[in-house]
Design a protein around this motif. Structure first.
Motif, short mmCIF file in Angstrom:
data_model
loop_
_atom_site.label_atom_id
_atom_site.label_comp_id
_atom_site.label_asym_id
_atom_site.label_seq_id
_atom_site.Cartn_x
_atom_site.Cartn_y
_atom_site.Cartn_z
N TYR A 231 0.85 -1.19 0.00
CA TYR A 231 0.00 0.00 0.00
C TYR A 231 0.88 1.24 0.00
CZ TYR A 231 -3.57 3.31 1.62
OH TYR A 231 -4.42 4.38 1.74
N GLU A 232 1.91 1.22 0.83
CA GLU A 232 2.75 2.41 0.96
C GLU A 232 3.64 2.62 -0.26
OE1 GLU A 232 4.70 2.82 4.72
OE2 GLU A 232 2.81 2.85 5.80
N ILE A 233 4.25 1.55 -0.77
CA ILE A 233 5.15 1.80 -1.90
C ILE A 233 4.36 2.18 -3.14
CG2 ILE A 233 7.09 0.40 -1.03
CD1 ILE A 233 6.51 -1.72 -2.98
N ARG A 234 3.17 1.61 -3.31
CA ARG A 234 2.37 2.02 -4.47
C ARG A 234 1.93 3.48 -4.32
NH1 ARG A 234 -2.47 -0.59 -5.09
NH2 ARG A 234 -2.35 -1.39 -2.97
N ALA A 235 1.57 3.87 -3.10
CA ALA A 235 1.15 5.26 -2.89
C ALA A 235 2.30 6.21 -3.20
CB ALA A 235 0.68 5.46 -1.45
N VAL A 236 3.50 5.86 -2.76
CA VAL A 236 4.66 6.70 -3.06
C VAL A 236 4.88 6.78 -4.57
CG1 VAL A 236 7.17 6.87 -2.85
CG2 VAL A 236 5.79 6.32 -0.84
N GLY A 237 4.68 5.66 -5.24
CA GLY A 237 4.87 5.65 -6.69
C GLY A 237 3.84 6.48 -7.42
N ALA A 242 0.77 12.94 -1.69
CA ALA A 242 -0.35 12.41 -0.91
C ALA A 242 0.15 11.37 0.08
CB ALA A 242 -1.39 11.80 -1.84
N ALA A 243 1.13 10.58 -0.34
CA ALA A 243 1.68 9.58 0.55
C ALA A 243 2.28 10.24 1.79
CB ALA A 243 2.74 8.76 -0.18
N GLU A 244 3.08 11.27 1.55
CA GLU A 244 3.71 12.00 2.65
C GLU A 244 2.66 12.58 3.59
OE1 GLU A 244 5.55 15.59 1.41
OE2 GLU A 244 7.07 15.55 2.97
N TYR A 245 1.62 13.14 2.99
CA TYR A 245 0.52 13.72 3.77
C TYR A 245 -0.14 12.63 4.63
CZ TYR A 245 -4.52 14.62 4.09
OH TYR A 245 -5.82 14.70 4.51
N LYS C 343 -3.12 17.12 -5.19
CA LYS C 343 -1.71 16.94 -4.89
C LYS C 343 -1.53 16.16 -3.59
CE LYS C 343 2.52 19.49 -3.98
NZ LYS C 343 3.05 20.79 -3.58
N ARG C 344 -2.27 16.57 -2.57
CA ARG C 344 -2.04 15.98 -1.26
C ARG C 344 -3.13 15.02 -0.82
NH1 ARG C 344 3.09 16.58 0.89
NH2 ARG C 344 3.72 18.75 1.00
N GLY C 345 -4.35 15.40 -1.11
CA GLY C 345 -5.45 14.75 -0.42
C GLY C 345 -5.78 13.34 -0.88
N LEU C 346 -5.51 13.07 -2.13
CA LEU C 346 -5.93 11.78 -2.68
C LEU C 346 -4.82 11.18 -3.52
CD1 LEU C 346 -9.42 12.92 -3.99
CD2 LEU C 346 -9.07 11.30 -2.13
N LEU C 358 -6.18 6.24 3.98
CA LEU C 358 -4.87 6.88 3.88
C LEU C 358 -4.55 7.60 5.19
CD1 LEU C 358 -2.42 7.65 2.09
CD2 LEU C 358 -3.69 9.67 1.40
N GLY C 359 -3.44 7.23 5.79
CA GLY C 359 -3.07 7.81 7.07
C GLY C 359 -3.40 6.89 8.24
N LYS C 360 -4.35 5.97 8.02
CA LYS C 360 -4.67 5.02 9.08
C LYS C 360 -4.52 3.58 8.59
CE LYS C 360 -8.89 6.38 10.15
NZ LYS C 360 -10.15 6.45 10.91
N HIS C 361 -3.97 3.46 7.40
CA HIS C 361 -3.95 2.18 6.69
C HIS C 361 -3.14 1.12 7.44
CE1 HIS C 361 -0.49 4.63 5.48
NE2 HIS C 361 0.17 3.50 5.51
N TYR C 362 -2.23 1.56 8.31
CA TYR C 362 -1.31 0.61 8.93
C TYR C 362 -1.81 0.14 10.29
CZ TYR C 362 -0.33 4.86 11.43
OH TYR C 362 -0.48 6.00 12.17
N ALA C 363 -2.91 0.74 10.73
CA ALA C 363 -3.33 0.47 12.11
C ALA C 363 -4.61 -0.37 12.14
CB ALA C 363 -3.55 1.79 12.84
N ALA C 364 -4.87 -1.01 13.25
CA ALA C 364 -6.11 -1.75 13.43
C ALA C 364 -7.26 -0.76 13.31
CB ALA C 364 -6.11 -2.41 14.80
N PRO C 365 -8.39 -1.16 12.80
CA PRO C 365 -8.72 -2.51 12.33
C PRO C 365 -8.36 -2.76 10.87
CG PRO C 365 -10.65 -1.12 12.20
CD PRO C 365 -9.53 -0.24 12.68
N PHE C 366 -7.68 -1.79 10.23
CA PHE C 366 -7.44 -1.95 8.78
C PHE C 366 -6.22 -2.80 8.48
CE2 PHE C 366 -9.35 2.37 9.32
CZ PHE C 366 -10.63 1.95 9.03
N ALA C 367 -5.36 -2.96 9.44
CA ALA C 367 -4.19 -3.80 9.22
C ALA C 367 -3.81 -4.49 10.51
CB ALA C 367 -3.02 -2.96 8.71
N LYS C 368 -3.21 -5.67 10.32
CA LYS C 368 -2.70 -6.39 11.47
C LYS C 368 -1.30 -6.82 11.09
CE LYS C 368 -3.91 -10.25 14.41
NZ LYS C 368 -4.68 -11.49 14.42
#
Lengths: 366, 311, 511
Positions: A231-237, A242-245, C343-346, C358-368
């Protein structure tokens, strides 16, 4: 979106449509490349178009899938391409261009040729050792340009090109220097304990490395689309801002992607030595699997499953060299085909351009 | 080095210049291309084509001058594929360059079989005659001059020409503007596409000449793999030289010196493996790029396709 | 009235949007004519067509009464048209003179005559009263000077018709005043000027006539002397400007965000934040008003971890977050609707579901561990889509397929659903249609009423005035005043935004 019941139907249709769109261009590229190749045959052999076509395709078919031996040999070529193709795909997904897969592969070859010489290890220790060694060596070789890109901002394309050559000369130094087998331009053969099992008998070079490659396809698929790393490397690509944000570290993921990419390439080199080559030879030019891997990944649009099919295509072309020569077609024709395929894949924009133009016209008329 | 009476230093200098020549020519090609904003890693392949068609031209016509012309034209044709892909179709310039390299390698070895009916290498062909004896007659530097060839002079003259074009003419001003800020140039009526085409094709001409200087200039024949990465070394020299003609020349000379020196060093019985010298240009370039040796900055729009009327 | 430019029936379509729709426009000799419209109304597109950067899909252009076909900027230049773009078109490592002569170089033999060039530029600059060094490198001079270089570029090419795209957006108040004088001088010399802007005050002070553009269509052309700010605003937005929101009085609670003497630099290493001090309380919307480029973007970037601060600190609920990474800051409870959603939001090529986390993708409940749970992610995305009324076939559609309004709703949904301590909304309604604007505004007020602290940054004064409970004005990297929104007037804000001070005004001086 009138009814919810339609949604699943629509999405299936969308999947089919997008698959068709994804596949269309690589297919066109292959067809055009074959067509150009036929023209070269026609010109080189002085035969008619249809005779040229049938000569070329028969020879390629016979040389790649036509007999049991040629089929086996095709997959001998496919095996390293799986690794180098996947290695390139991982970098592409992060928006990086790892031309250094060739060098990372070479370093994997070198380290395996060295580690493979250790005596007194049982295979159950020795094979994991060379696999880990190959991965680590490639990961370091890929990680350096990744680190330089992330921390210093130097272009990874240039640095990986440079490191290809450094790998080649380093390898040559070891092969011709400290570990030279007297009288030949290679290292001594690795110990049997470091060799992968040739499951069709010693005379067939096909080995269990193929299955490691296939397993890796599944792993990379999972990595891309089921894990946070993917998820992260694709977002960076796709959109580093947006990834940084979103709290994703661009630098960390660039390095990580290069390390993974290099690790896969290095593993490919290890498999190549322990399954096929059994030693490292002096290089007068690049081994070439890394560069072919670029073509494979491009043709596959960096999709792991696509890498499998593209590898089979390129493997088949490579293994048909001998049968081509039997009918007096220079084997170089297959490299020509490969090069033309990439030229057309590079020209992908033609398709996009036509597509956009059509869309725009529809809007004006509508 | 047939002239044993020459002092080692002079022989070394001459050898350095001879080996630097293909690098200088190709790196000038790189300077043109990248200054206009098109990355050209296809230079290696372009050199291969130049080397082959240089020999073929001389073989066909018996005239090495025609061979050089063939080489230049071949370089221009191959580079125009790269130009078309990367300027018009906005292909990834690195992908396109990789394709050019693979294509050139495959094409030349195919043509080697079809046109020469040979595998591996061609027969020797006529090369430019160099007035060695006359040169030796020149006082003081005669011995040095006699060890050179015409390509060395061409390369050095072209460095001056390139410098002049880039920094003294309006074309050069426009090339540099297009490479830094194509839209600014476009809004002032400068045709960005035309400038980029011109520069990429020029880089092809120089790359082709570089190839000829390698095949016709050293061995009189074409051998598969004879370019052996020199296009990439030239690229490295261009970067190391800061995308400037004189910088690229000095870097080429430095790299060539490392190569020429190893032969001398072996004579001294020094124990540094020759692979180290071969790898030196690449190591130095990485160090330079990392900012440890001065600062090198690529043109701002290098590698970025330009789209007219983009929103 | 002598028409120098006439554009008839111009239509221009970009993929997915009709930027100009049958537009008619005319420019009289010797006038300053404003093209007024909101962001995305199609003003710049129209002028880029006149300047040959885009080709219209249909329509005709007349210059000095003759029908012309402008295919490239070169054609436009030959017709005496010059354009100063919003984003300056300057080669940053060239000198002033080199930038000006590019494409029309004085020659000596086959070389560029640099001496001549420098002289020409000096002469031209003197003629119009510009103070500028022809041999200075662009990256070393101020933005105001760069704009002068742009104007000189056009004049050097003999432009009689000058187009200026949002010329005041990046200028200081003094520079804006200076620009006004320059424009008057130019008109005196017989030039005709088109000014693109969305700022009403400048229209009133600088122009002779105004053409109002809305969603690609011309609404009207009027004399400036015969209209008023209110009338123009109404035409520009398309209805009475009363985005007044019914909201209960705020019940501010404890201080959530505390910013102390915060400092930062821009990408050129120049200070952009020069000691910002600010407090945001729970249950209030604090609006930051200011002219674009006075540090508001950088302020947001610093407190979201996207830019390094060079001094001072900011504290969220007693926890110092200075220098923390974006992830640490998200985890600490700051959510952020960014000013540029593309640029940033999506990640536009990600599905809505992937964007939703995005921004919570690594944390429960979305990831384990490193494994993501896509079933949960999709389910969550569906909830957001339902709750925020995002118009989309399903959650697997790429974000790029949605309209701007729906994209912004998706971003807002994601950020609000993070249930943050502090919600930052940076230009949350930029480029949206009225329906979407109202919706976003309503949600921001709802968050306030739920006791969240909301920090709003907007370039639109109306938005600030309508939504905020308190208004902080930022000018040149500092907060120059904090007003209670109930009593604040547009006039007062305008004075502060221009760098003036309210004390002086009461004493009778200023502006």
């Amino acid at each position: 979106m009138t009814a919810n019941a339609n949604n699943s139907h629509n999405s299936l249709l969308n999947v089919l449509k997008s698959t068709y769109r994804t596949l269309l261009f690589p297919l066109i590229s292959i067809i055009v490349a074959m067509f150009v190749a036929v023209l070269f045959v026609v010109w080189g052999r002085g035969v008619g178009f249809f005779e040229g076509t049938s000569l070329l395709f028969k020879a390629i078919w016979n040389g790649s899938f036509g007999s049991k031996d040629s089929l086996i040999e095709t997959f001998v070529y496919v095996t390293p391409l799986l690794f180098t193709g996947l290695a390139n795909a991982v970098a592409f997904k992060t928006g990086l261009f790892n031309i250094g897969v060739e060098g990372q592969f070479t370093i994997g070859v070198l380290i395996t040729a060295i580690l493979g010489l250790i005596s007194g290890l049982p295979a159950i220790v020795h094979i994991p050792l060379i696999i880990v060694g190959g991965i680590l060596a490639g990961a370091i070789w890929g990680g350096i340009p990744g680190y330089l890109k992330a921390k210093v901002g130097t272009n990874e394309v240039v640095n990986t090109i440079m490191m290809n050559f450094i790998a080649m000369y380093l390898s040559n130094y070891i092969v011709m220097g400290p570990l030279n087998k007297p009288g030949v331009a290679s290292t001594p053969e690795i110990r049997p304990s470091a060799m992968l099992w040739r499951f069709l008998g010693e005379n067939n070079r096909l080995n269990t490395g193929l299955f490691i490659g296939l397993l890796l396809i599944a792993l990379v698929y999972i990595l891309f689309w089921k894990t946070t790393i993917g998820y992260e490397i694709r977002a960076v690509g796709l959109n580093p801002y947006a990834a940084e944000y979103g709290g994703i570290s661009i630098k960390k993921n660039m390095i990580l992607a290069m390390v993974i990419s290099g690790g896969i390439a290095g593993l490919g080199g290890a498999i190549y030595v322990s399954g096929i080559q059994h030693n490292a030879m002096e290089l007068t030019g690049f081994i070439g699997y890394g560069f072919d891997g670029i073509a494979v990944a491009l043709l596959a649009k960096s999709h792991p499953v696509g890498v499998l099919f593209a590898s089979i295509l390129f493997g088949a072309l490579n293994s048909s060299a001998i049968s081509l020569q039997l009918v007096n077609i220079p084997k170089q024709i297959v490299f020509l085909i490969q090069a033309i395929i990439i030229i057309f894949v590079a020209a992908d924009y033609i398709y996009k351009w036509i597509g956009e133009k059509r869309k725009k016209e529809a809007m004006i008329n509508g | 080095m047939d002239n044993a009476s020459l002092p080692v230093v002079v022989a070394l200098m001459a050898a350095t210049l001879r080996q630097a020549t293909p690098l200088i020519l190709a790196s000038l090609g790189g300077v043109f291309s990248e200054r206009s904003g098109v990355v050209n890693i296809g230079l290696d392949g372009i050199m291969t084509c130049g080397a082959f068609f240089g020999v073929y031209g001389s073989y066909k016509t018996g005239s090495p001058a025609m061979g050089i012309l063939f080489a230049i034209i071949a370089g221009m044709i191959v580079s125009s594929i790269h130009a078309f892909l990367s300027i018009h179709l906005k292909a990834d310039q690195v992908v396109s360059g990789v394709a050019i390299n693979l294509f050139s390698g495959a094409l030349t070895s195919y043509l080697l079989l079809v046109l020469f009916n040979r595998q591996g290498q061609t027969d020797g062909v006529n090369a430019l005659t160099y007035p060695k004896a006359f040169m030796r007659g020149i006082p003081v530097i005669g011995g040095f001059l006699s060890e050179l060839n015409w390509y060395v002079f061409m390369a050095i003259i072209l460095v001056f020409v390139t410098y002049f074009i880039l920094y003294k003419t309006s074309l050069g001003l426009r090339i540099r503007a297009v490479g830094e800020h194509p839209k600014a140039a476009d809004t002032l009526g400068v045709n960005v596409y035309a400038i980029r085409y011109l520069c990429v094709i020029l880089s092809g001409a120089l790359g082709g000449l570089a190839g000829a200087s390698l095949s016709l200039g050293t061995t009189n024949l074409f051998r598969e793999g004879m370019v052996s990465g020199r296009g990439f070394i030239a690229l490295a020299a261009m970067i190391f030289g800061g995308w400037r003609p004189f910088g690229a020349m000095w870097a080429s000379i430095l790299f060539a010196f490392a190569d020429a020196f190893q032969i001398v060093a072996q004579g001294f019985g020094w124990a540094i493996p020759y692979q180290f010298y071969s790898a030196l240009p690449y190591i130095l370039t990485m160090i330079a790029l990392a900012g440890f040796v001065g600062k090198t900055t690529a043109p701002a729009a290098d590698g970025v396709p330009y789209t007219k009327g983009e929103r | 009235m002598e028409k120098v430019v006439e554009m008839r029936g111009i239509t221009k379509v970009f993929p997915g949007v009709r930027a100009n729709d049958d537009v008619n426009f005319e420019l009289a000799k010797g006038e300053i004519h404003v093209l007024l419209g909101e962001n995305g109304a199609g003003k710049t597109t129209l002028m880029n067509i006149l300047y040959g950067l885009y080709q219209p899909d249909s329509g005709e252009i007349y210059v000095n009464g003759k029908k012309v076909d402008i295919k490239t900027p070169g054609d436009a230049i030959k017709l005496g048209i010059g354009m100063v773009h919003q984003h300056f078109m300057l080669v940053h490592n060239f000198t002033v003179a080199e930038n000006i002569i590019l494409g029309k170089e004085p020659k000596k033999g086959i070389t560029v005559n640099m001496k001549q060039a420098i002289q020409d530029v000096k002469k031209l600059a003197d003629l119009y009263g510009f103070k500028i060094d022809p041999e200075a490198i662009i990256e070393d001079i101020t933005v105001g000077q760069q704009q002068k270089v742009e104007i000189l570029k056009a004049l050097y090419r003999g432009a009689d018709i000058l187009i200026l795209d949002e010329p005041t957006a990046v200028l200081t108040p003094q520079e804006i005043e200076e620009l006004g004088v320059i424009l008057k001088n130019l008109v005196k010399e017989g030039k005709s000027i088109i000014l693109i802007t969305h700022k009403l005050k400048e229209v009133m002070s600088m122009s002779d006539r105004v053409t109002i553009v809305r969603r690609g269509k011309v609404i009207d052309t009027v004399r400036t002397s015969e209209t008023s700010i209110d009338r123009l605003a109404e035409m520009m937005v398309g209805r009475k400007v009363s985005l007044k929101i019914d909201k209960a009085p705020a019940k501010p609670g404890k201080v959530v965000l505390e910013i102390k003497d915060l400092r930062a630099q821009d990408h050129r290493g120049l200070p952009v934040l020069k000691g910002v001090n600010l407090e945001v309380r729970s249950g209030e919307i604090l609006g930051i008003a200011g002219v674009d480029g006075n540090g508001q973007s950088e302020l947001i970037e610093v407190i979201t971890g996207l830019r390094k601060s060079t001094g001072g600190k900011f504290i969220l609920n007693g926890k110092d977050l200075t220098g923390k990474s974006p992830r640490e800051i998200i985890e600490a409870g700051i959510a952020h609707i960014p000013e540029d959603r593309h640029k940033r939001g999506l990640v536009l090529k990600y599905s809505l579901a992937e964007n939703a986390v995005l921004g919570k993708h690594y944390a429960a409940p979305f990831a384990k561990g490193i494994m993501m749970n896509y079933a949960r992610i999709k389910e969550y995305a569906r909830t957001l889509i339902r709750d925020f009324d995002v118009r989309t076939p399903n959650e697997e559609v790429m974000a790029s397929a949605l309209s701007g309004g729906n994209q912004q709703k998706m971003v807002a949904a994601r950020e609000i659903n993070k249930d943050p301590e502090l919600l930052i909304a940076a230009q949350p309604t930029r480029g949206l249609d009225v329906g979407a604007i109202e919706y976003i505004h309503k949600r921001l007020v709802m968050e306030r009423d739920r006791g969240r602290a909301v920090l709003l940054v907007s370039l639109e004064l109306d938005e600030i005035l309508n939504l905020s409970d308190r208004i902080a004005v930022i000018y040149d990297g500092e907060i120059v005043g904090i007003l209670d929104a109930k009593n604040a007037t547009e006039n007062e804000l305008g004075i502060l935004m221009a760098g003036g001070s309210l004390k002086n005004k009461k004493e009778g001086g200023i502006v």
